[in-house]
Design a protein around this motif. Structure first.
Motif, PDB file in Angstrom:
ATOM      1  N   PRO A   1       0.813  -1.222   0.000  1.00  0.00           N
ATOM      2  CA  PRO A   1       0.000   0.000   0.000  1.00  0.00           C
ATOM      3  C   PRO A   1       0.846   1.272   0.000  1.00  0.00           C
ATOM      4  O   PRO A   1       0.476   2.268  -0.621  1.00  0.00           O
ATOM      5  CB  PRO A   1      -0.822  -0.134   1.284  1.00  0.00           C
ATOM      6  CG  PRO A   1      -1.030  -1.611   1.417  1.00  0.00           C
ATOM      7  CD  PRO A   1       0.294  -2.201   0.988  1.00  0.00           C
ATOM      8  N   ALA A   2       2.006   1.243   0.657  1.00  0.00           N
ATOM      9  CA  ALA A   2       2.883   2.415   0.651  1.00  0.00           C
ATOM     10  C   ALA A   2       3.370   2.723  -0.766  1.00  0.00           C
ATOM     11  O   ALA A   2       3.448   3.894  -1.159  1.00  0.00           O
ATOM     12  CB  ALA A   2       4.076   2.200   1.577  1.00  0.00           C
ATOM     13  N   TYR A   3       3.691   1.676  -1.545  1.00  0.00           N
ATOM     14  CA  TYR A   3       4.138   1.917  -2.913  1.00  0.00           C
ATOM     15  C   TYR A   3       2.996   2.523  -3.735  1.00  0.00           C
ATOM     16  O   TYR A   3       3.210   3.419  -4.561  1.00  0.00           O
ATOM     17  CB  TYR A   3       4.593   0.640  -3.636  1.00  0.00           C
ATOM     18  CG  TYR A   3       5.270  -0.455  -2.848  1.00  0.00           C
ATOM     19  CD1 TYR A   3       5.973  -0.209  -1.667  1.00  0.00           C
ATOM     20  CD2 TYR A   3       5.204  -1.769  -3.309  1.00  0.00           C
ATOM     21  CE1 TYR A   3       6.586  -1.243  -0.974  1.00  0.00           C
ATOM     22  CE2 TYR A   3       5.811  -2.808  -2.621  1.00  0.00           C
ATOM     23  CZ  TYR A   3       6.493  -2.538  -1.449  1.00  0.00           C
ATOM     24  OH  TYR A   3       7.086  -3.569  -0.765  1.00  0.00           O
ATOM     25  N   VAL A   4       1.801   1.993  -3.508  1.00  0.00           N
ATOM     26  CA  VAL A   4       0.639   2.459  -4.270  1.00  0.00           C
ATOM     27  C   VAL A   4       0.326   3.916  -3.928  1.00  0.00           C
ATOM     28  O   VAL A   4       0.011   4.726  -4.811  1.00  0.00           O
ATOM     29  CB  VAL A   4      -0.584   1.557  -4.009  1.00  0.00           C
ATOM     30  CG1 VAL A   4      -1.820   2.093  -4.729  1.00  0.00           C
ATOM     31  CG2 VAL A   4      -0.299   0.123  -4.455  1.00  0.00           C
ATOM     32  N   TYR A   5       0.426   4.265  -2.629  1.00  0.00           N
ATOM     33  CA  TYR A   5       0.178   5.661  -2.236  1.00  0.00           C
ATOM     34  C   TYR A   5       1.209   6.593  -2.872  1.00  0.00           C
ATOM     35  O   TYR A   5       0.886   7.712  -3.282  1.00  0.00           O
ATOM     36  CB  TYR A   5       0.225   5.799  -0.714  1.00  0.00           C
ATOM     37  CG  TYR A   5      -0.842   5.018   0.018  1.00  0.00           C
ATOM     38  CD1 TYR A   5      -2.137   4.930  -0.474  1.00  0.00           C
ATOM     39  CD2 TYR A   5      -0.547   4.353   1.199  1.00  0.00           C
ATOM     40  CE1 TYR A   5      -3.112   4.202   0.189  1.00  0.00           C
ATOM     41  CE2 TYR A   5      -1.509   3.619   1.877  1.00  0.00           C
ATOM     42  CZ  TYR A   5      -2.792   3.547   1.360  1.00  0.00           C
ATOM     43  OH  TYR A   5      -3.744   2.828   2.023  1.00  0.00           O
ATOM     44  N   LEU A   6       2.447   6.118  -2.940  1.00  0.00           N
ATOM     45  CA  LEU A   6       3.505   6.917  -3.572  1.00  0.00           C
ATOM     46  C   LEU A   6       3.191   7.141  -5.048  1.00  0.00           C
ATOM     47  O   LEU A   6       3.350   8.254  -5.577  1.00  0.00           O
ATOM     48  CB  LEU A   6       4.841   6.189  -3.413  1.00  0.00           C
ATOM     49  CG  LEU A   6       6.118   6.959  -3.720  1.00  0.00           C
ATOM     50  CD1 LEU A   6       6.291   8.130  -2.758  1.00  0.00           C
ATOM     51  CD2 LEU A   6       7.328   6.019  -3.613  1.00  0.00           C
ATOM     52  N   PHE A   7       2.728   6.075  -5.704  1.00  0.00           N
ATOM     53  CA  PHE A   7       2.342   6.170  -7.112  1.00  0.00           C
ATOM     54  C   PHE A   7       1.180   7.142  -7.293  1.00  0.00           C
ATOM     55  O   PHE A   7       1.197   8.001  -8.184  1.00  0.00           O
ATOM     56  CB  PHE A   7       1.962   4.770  -7.613  1.00  0.00           C
ATOM     57  CG  PHE A   7       1.408   4.737  -9.015  1.00  0.00           C
ATOM     58  CD1 PHE A   7       2.166   5.165 -10.089  1.00  0.00           C
ATOM     59  CD2 PHE A   7       0.129   4.257  -9.261  1.00  0.00           C
ATOM     60  CE1 PHE A   7       1.666   5.135 -11.382  1.00  0.00           C
ATOM     61  CE2 PHE A   7      -0.392   4.214 -10.542  1.00  0.00           C
ATOM     62  CZ  PHE A   7       0.386   4.652 -11.614  1.00  0.00           C
ATOM     63  N   MET A   8       0.160   7.046  -6.433  1.00  0.00           N
ATOM     64  CA  MET A   8      -0.991   7.944  -6.543  1.00  0.00           C
ATOM     65  C   MET A   8      -0.598   9.390  -6.283  1.00  0.00           C
ATOM     66  O   MET A   8      -1.104  10.315  -6.930  1.00  0.00           O
ATOM     67  CB  MET A   8      -2.103   7.514  -5.579  1.00  0.00           C
ATOM     68  CG  MET A   8      -2.795   6.236  -5.983  1.00  0.00           C
ATOM     69  SD  MET A   8      -4.334   5.928  -5.066  1.00  0.00           S
ATOM     70  CE  MET A   8      -3.700   5.642  -3.423  1.00  0.00           C
ATOM     71  N   GLU A   9       0.311   9.593  -5.333  1.00  0.00           N
ATOM     72  CA  GLU A   9       0.767  10.954  -5.049  1.00  0.00           C
ATOM     73  C   GLU A   9       1.479  11.542  -6.268  1.00  0.00           C
ATOM     74  O   GLU A   9       1.280  12.713  -6.617  1.00  0.00           O
ATOM     75  CB  GLU A   9       1.703  10.950  -3.844  1.00  0.00           C
ATOM     76  CG  GLU A   9       2.127  12.344  -3.406  1.00  0.00           C
ATOM     77  CD  GLU A   9       3.059  12.320  -2.216  1.00  0.00           C
ATOM     78  OE1 GLU A   9       3.039  13.289  -1.439  1.00  0.00           O
ATOM     79  OE2 GLU A   9       3.811  11.336  -2.059  1.00  0.00           O
ATOM     80  N   ALA A  10       2.313  10.717  -6.922  1.00  0.00           N
ATOM     81  CA  ALA A  10       3.013  11.178  -8.117  1.00  0.00           C
ATOM     82  C   ALA A  10       2.024  11.493  -9.248  1.00  0.00           C
ATOM     83  O   ALA A  10       2.169  12.496  -9.958  1.00  0.00           O
ATOM     84  CB  ALA A  10       4.024  10.123  -8.566  1.00  0.00           C
ATOM     85  N   LEU A  11       1.008  10.635  -9.423  1.00  0.00           N
ATOM     86  CA  LEU A  11      -0.013  10.903 -10.438  1.00  0.00           C
ATOM     87  C   LEU A  11      -0.723  12.225 -10.169  1.00  0.00           C
ATOM     88  O   LEU A  11      -0.935  13.045 -11.075  1.00  0.00           O
ATOM     89  CB  LEU A  11      -1.048   9.776 -10.452  1.00  0.00           C
ATOM     90  CG  LEU A  11      -0.700   8.467 -11.153  1.00  0.00           C
ATOM     91  CD1 LEU A  11      -1.870   7.492 -11.032  1.00  0.00           C
ATOM     92  CD2 LEU A  11      -0.362   8.692 -12.621  1.00  0.00           C
ATOM     93  N   ALA A  12      -1.096  12.417  -8.894  1.00  0.00           N
ATOM     94  CA  ALA A  12      -1.787  13.657  -8.527  1.00  0.00           C
ATOM     95  C   ALA A  12      -0.893  14.866  -8.746  1.00  0.00           C
ATOM     96  O   ALA A  12      -1.350  15.917  -9.224  1.00  0.00           O
ATOM     97  CB  ALA A  12      -2.243  13.588  -7.075  1.00  0.00           C
TER      98      ALA A  12
END
Length: 270
Positions: free
Chosen positions: A177-188
């Motif tokens: 989940p931490a990797y996914v949150y990092l990915f979503m933050e970068a997308l945003a």
């Protein structure tokens, strides 16, 4: 032996609290007790869940049929001596500590106790957890196995794996989940860069990840095939995918999981 509580939590941090909330969908607060060393945290958890706050770890463990070891692996070595005398063969230990094997737990408790080893993740807090579970089913009755299953699906999904694979579970779902949150933050961030308000960018990124995950789970398609369906010839998406490949997106994820896996092997030593 008649136990006062169905479940007893040793530790009520983020993961323990998340699991507790899931259990409350199927069990009453009076069936759940917990011990948390941080007094302020303990009071907050008791107030939020209505569960019973134990005076100490030993009383929590000895009065519970299913004892959940919900402390960090670095703290487990200190917690075990405090509760060891309260554990018998009639009880079931559920450990969510990464890096600590079933054999090691039995050695620490000084007896051939019955242990379920599991690796959940934080989306359990919203009922969307994913847990890898391992145990020797020959040691548990059908009723106990059903309770174990109900325990884990109360806050998401579970899969039974061999214990030798549990560290791989940490990489793929426990820590991811931490990797996914990092990915979503970068997308945003990319959306904000090109003019989207940040709250809208986060919502769009999160929904894209949620929708993509549901498509994978519900269609059963290979993720590569689903990716291909988005990539039109000479289109915008394949251009982005090419850039990700050029900058080592896949290899970065694999290296992150390698680091996670190796840390699992060393956790108890730190």
């Amino acid at each position: 032996m008649k136990f006062l509580y169905k479940f007893g939590f040793i530790g009520a941090g983020n993961m323990g609290f998340a699991i507790m909330k899931g259990l409350l969908k199927n069990y009453s607060p009076e069936q759940i007790t917990f011990y948390e060393k941080d007094a302020r945290r303990a009071e907050d958890v008791a107030a939020c869940t209505g569960t019973v706050m134990a005076e100490n770890g030993l009383s929590c463990a000895s009065s519970s049929q299913y004892v959940i070891l919900a402390v960090k692996p670095q703290q487990l070595g200190k917690a075990v001596p405090e509760i060891r005398e309260g554990i018998s063969g009639e009880q079931i230990l559920i450990s969510i500590a990464p890096g600590i094997s079933i054999a090691e737990l039995k050695e620490w408790f000084g007896q051939d106790c019955r242990v379920v080893r599991a690796m959940p993740n934080t989306p359990a807090l919203v009922g969307e957890g994913m847990t890898g579970v391992c145990y020797n089913d020959a040691l548990f009755s059908e009723e106990e196995q059903e309770t174990i299953r109900n325990f884990f699906i109360s806050f998401g999904k579970m899969v039974v794996v061999e214990e030798k694979l549990i560290d791989a579970v940490v990489c793929v779902s426990g820590s991811s989940p931490a990797y996914v949150y990092l990915f979503m933050e970068a997308l945003a961030d990319s959306g904000v860069r090109y003019g989207l308000p940040r709250n809208i960018a986060y919502e769009m990124a999160a929904q894209a990840v949620l929708g993509s995950a549901r498509m994978l789970l519900e269609t059963g398609e290979h993720p590569g095939r689903l990716k291909d369906q988005v990539c039109s010839p000479a289109g915008t998406t394949i251009e982005a995918v090419a850039a990700l490949e050029e900058h080592g997106f896949r290899s970065s994820v694999l290296k992150a999981c390698d680091a996670c896996y190796q840390k699992c092997k060393n956790l108890k030593e730190k």
